[in-house]
Motif scaffolding. Structure first.
Motif, PDB file in Angstrom:
ATOM      1  N   PRO A 124       1.161  -1.043  -0.592  1.00 33.23           N
ATOM      2  CA  PRO A 124       0.120  -0.409   0.282  1.00 33.23           C
ATOM      3  C   PRO A 124       1.282   1.450  -0.019  1.00 33.23           C
ATOM      4  O   PRO A 124       2.090   1.776   1.208  1.00 33.23           O
ATOM      5  N   THR A 125       0.392   2.543  -0.300  1.00 32.87           N
ATOM      6  CA  THR A 125       1.534   3.881  -0.888  1.00 32.87           C
ATOM      7  C   THR A 125       0.109   4.732  -0.229  1.00 32.87           C
ATOM      8  O   THR A 125      -1.054   4.547   0.558  1.00 32.87           O
ATOM      9  N   ARG A 126       0.643   5.530   0.347  1.00 34.52           N
ATOM     10  CA  ARG A 126      -0.510   7.093   0.669  1.00 34.52           C
ATOM     11  C   ARG A 126      -1.753   7.399  -0.129  1.00 34.52           C
ATOM     12  O   ARG A 126      -2.245   7.978   1.206  1.00 34.52           O
ATOM     13  N   LEU A 140       1.043   2.095   8.736  1.00 33.31           N
ATOM     14  CA  LEU A 140       0.771   0.205   8.832  1.00 33.31           C
ATOM     15  C   LEU A 140       2.119  -0.211   8.577  1.00 33.31           C
ATOM     16  O   LEU A 140       2.869  -0.336   6.936  1.00 33.31           O
ATOM     17  N   GLU A 141       2.065  -1.055   9.650  1.00 31.96           N
ATOM     18  CA  GLU A 141       3.334  -1.698   9.394  1.00 31.96           C
ATOM     19  C   GLU A 141       3.854  -3.271   8.742  1.00 31.96           C
ATOM     20  O   GLU A 141       2.369  -3.732   9.188  1.00 31.96           O
ATOM     21  N   ILE A 147       9.179  -3.254   6.935  1.00 32.67           N
ATOM     22  CA  ILE A 147       8.306  -2.050   5.355  1.00 32.67           C
ATOM     23  C   ILE A 147       7.581  -1.794   6.598  1.00 32.67           C
ATOM     24  O   ILE A 147       6.616  -1.995   7.116  1.00 32.67           O
ATOM     25  N   LEU A 148       7.422  -0.188   6.074  1.00 33.81           N
ATOM     26  CA  LEU A 148       4.952   0.628   6.463  1.00 33.81           C
ATOM     27  C   LEU A 148       5.640   0.720   5.783  1.00 33.81           C
ATOM     28  O   LEU A 148       5.827   1.703   4.662  1.00 33.81           O
ATOM     29  N   SER A 149       4.599   1.589   6.088  1.00 34.76           N
ATOM     30  CA  SER A 149       3.278   2.583   4.590  1.00 34.76           C
ATOM     31  C   SER A 149       2.421   3.638   5.628  1.00 34.76           C
ATOM     32  O   SER A 149       1.792   3.311   6.792  1.00 34.76           O
ATOM     33  N   ILE A 183       5.821   4.227   1.171  1.00 40.83           N
ATOM     34  CA  ILE A 183       6.746   3.297   1.567  1.00 40.83           C
ATOM     35  C   ILE A 183       8.048   3.112   2.360  1.00 40.83           C
ATOM     36  O   ILE A 183       8.535   4.059   1.411  1.00 40.83           O
ATOM     37  N   PHE A 184       8.305   3.262   3.600  1.00 40.58           N
ATOM     38  CA  PHE A 184       9.718   2.729   4.077  1.00 40.58           C
ATOM     39  C   PHE A 184      10.289   2.177   4.253  1.00 40.58           C
ATOM     40  O   PHE A 184       8.586   0.606   4.293  1.00 40.58           O
TER      41      PHE A 184
END
Length: 543
Positions: A124-126, A140-141, A147-149, A183-184
């Motif tokens: 998922p993206t912003r 949301l991790e 990874i989290l969004s 996405i991080f």
């Protein structure tokens, strides 16, 4: 006046293929084991007697690596573990926000989604998360935590744009519009999580007790938990104080050992010279102790951030990510050696494992692993690496339950040859490796029995594959129980007083509803404790 408990008429596990029927406990310590007739003459008049009615009794289970505070948070956040699509994830958060206005007033945070379970396998993206809210940050991790969004509001609060420099040890991805897409990965996730409003210490204490109640209901009597440090919480000193206060007041339900994270060498130096490490208040008598330095070397296999020697089989553009460099790890290990501190490191990819082994060896004392440095997870391995781990005496903290998901992706990620020597629970055991088991909760449930099931059967929750995933790596039930008890005790230097039902050991004991040693292996995951006892005190009872 001594306080006694007699447990009798049980199938009491002592060690491989050895059982007895009764245990006499005095003042929280096992005084004697044997036949009921032998122990009755030693009982005082007011001795409490527990009839097991033939049930199986094992040592208290000890999770060698989890995150109890994060588990406490998950218990009151939106559940995203079984989402089947990005749309499902979004709709679930919208519903949770509507039904829990106070909990979601300032932010929505959760961990658990897995894009491999989504229909289109998309992260998922912003733009997706903006559908939940554009007014509060949404974070949301992924289930692995690597990874989290986020939504756009979170990016704005971080003060970054497409031209901002990347944070060390992690990345934020840029979309086609030149702006962060939400996405991080890896260490960048820790910067994002700093904008999550923190709970009060009163909230933390209440949540921690709730998570302990859940843990002891599963038969856990000890946890080695990574909850504090510069990658975990905003106020390390306050959290240390909260833990000590809780246990000092007798509110702790199980034995707790801190695993403490750092991402800055200077902060670690300060910790060992000025901080919590130099303070008192920790003792086994109080059920709380200070443990090792916890490091992160790489990411996760599912996120393709585990550090590999060769490019990913299903994505040749990457070999994963470094979280801690070799130079930094050598500095950490050198300081740890000077102060006699154990080091445990999150390692999943084969390159991460190899580099960490070499750093550990440089910090050995007289050529030996006397501080019992450990590899947490240690998933992707080859035979040579396994032999080196065993020969070097480096500990491994395995999570067999990871196979429930990873067996579906490891061949795609790493190829069949490397997959066949990975998650090598049996091989490392036969080589003489020092092994303990844990769950990495809340990545997985802290329930030990699905974890033991995975080690014994190497099947997923549905019993597939029918013969097990690389079944030569299955372990027998004795090996699994020992890894979860005496093996985990060894990982915390307590093998002479914890992890066995034995004279002069802690009376940490679990009575089970089924005989784990004879039940159909497919039933292991459904076993439940009837009674959980810590230091002779009943902390959970099914009745």
């Amino acid at each position: 006046m001594s306080k006694q408990t007699l447990i009798f008429n049980g199938k009491v596990y002592l060690e491989r293929e050895k059982f007895t029927e009764a245990i006499l406990i005095e003042d929280g310590i096992i005084k004697k084991v044997g036949k009921k007739e032998e122990l009755l003459p030693l009982c005082l008049e007011d001795c409490n007697k527990i009839d097991c009615e033939g049930k199986t009794v094992i040592p208290g289970l000890n999770d060698s690596h989890l995150h109890l505070i994060q588990f406490a948070e998950v218990l009151q956040e939106v559940s995203t573990f079984d989402c089947t699509s990005v749309e499902d994830l979004v709709e679930r958060c919208i519903k949770f926000k509507k039904e829990n206005p106070e909990l979601t007033k300032y932010c929505i945070h959760a961990i658990g989604w897995n894009q491999d379970y989504f229909q289109d396998k998309r992260i998922p993206t912003r733009f997706d998360l903006d559908k939940i809210s554009t007014e509060i940050p949404i974070i949301l991790e992924r289930v692995c935590g690597h990874i989290l969004s986020t939504n756009t509001k979170a990016i704005e609060l971080l003060g970054i744009d497409g031209n901002s420099p990347q944070w060390p040890g992690g990345t934020f991805m840029i979309g086609e519009d030149g702006y962060p897409n939400g996405i991080f990965t890896e260490n960048a996730c820790n910067f994002v999580k700093k904008i999550i409003p923190d709970y009060t210490m009163e909230d933390r204490e209440r949540m921690l007790i709730k998570s302990m109640e859940q843990a002891v209901s599963y038969g856990l009597t000890s946890v080695q938990s990574n909850d504090i440090g510069t990658t975990i919480v905003k106020s390390t000193d306050e959290h240390f104080a909260m833990f000590k206060k809780l246990f000092k007041e007798g509110k702790g339900l199980l034995r707790y050992r801190h695993q403490v994270c750092f991402t800055d060498v200077e902060e670690f130096k300060k910790y060992v010279t000025e901080g919590e490490f130099t303070r008192d208040g920790y003792s086994e008598e109080n059920w709380i102790t200070l443990g090792p330095l916890k490091l992160f070397k790489d990411g996760s296999l599912g996120a393709r951030t585990a550090l590999m020697c060769k490019p990913y089989n299903d994505d040749p553009t990457t070999t994963g990510e470094h979280f801690t460099t070799i130079e930094e790890m050598e500095q950490y290990c050198a300081i740890a050696k000077d102060y006699g501190i154990q080091v445990v490191t999150h390692v999943i990819g084969d390159r991460a494992i190899k580099e960490t082994i070499e750093c550990y060896k440089k910090a050995f004392i007289d050529g030996e692993n006397k501080l019992r440095h450990a590899l947490v997870h240690c998933q992707i391995t080859d035979r040579e690496m396994l032999e080196d781990i065993a020969k070097s005496g480096i500990l491994v903290m395995y999570q067999p339950i990871f196979l429930d998901y990873d067996m579906k992706i490891v061949e795609d990620r790493c190829g069949k040859e490397l997959a066949s020597t990975s998650y090598a629970f049996n091989t490392l055991d036969k080589l003489g490796g020092k092994i303990s088991y844990g769950t990495d909760c809340p990545v997985e449930s802290c329930n030990p029995f699905p974890n033991i099931y995975s080690a014994v059967t190497r099947k997923d929750a549905n019993g597939q594959p029918i013969n097990g995933f690389y079944p030569e790596e299955c372990v027998d039930i004795y090996t699994a129980i020992d890894a979860y008890t005496i093996g985990s005790a060894y990982a915390e230097f307590c093998e002479d007083r914890k992890g066995r039902i034995k004279e002069n050991y802690y009376a940490d004991i679990v009575i089970l509803d089924k005989d784990i040693f004879t039940v159909d292996p497919m039933e292991i995951r459904n076993i439940k404790p009837i009674i959980t006892m810590v230091g002779g005190k009943i902390v959970y009872s099914q009745k």
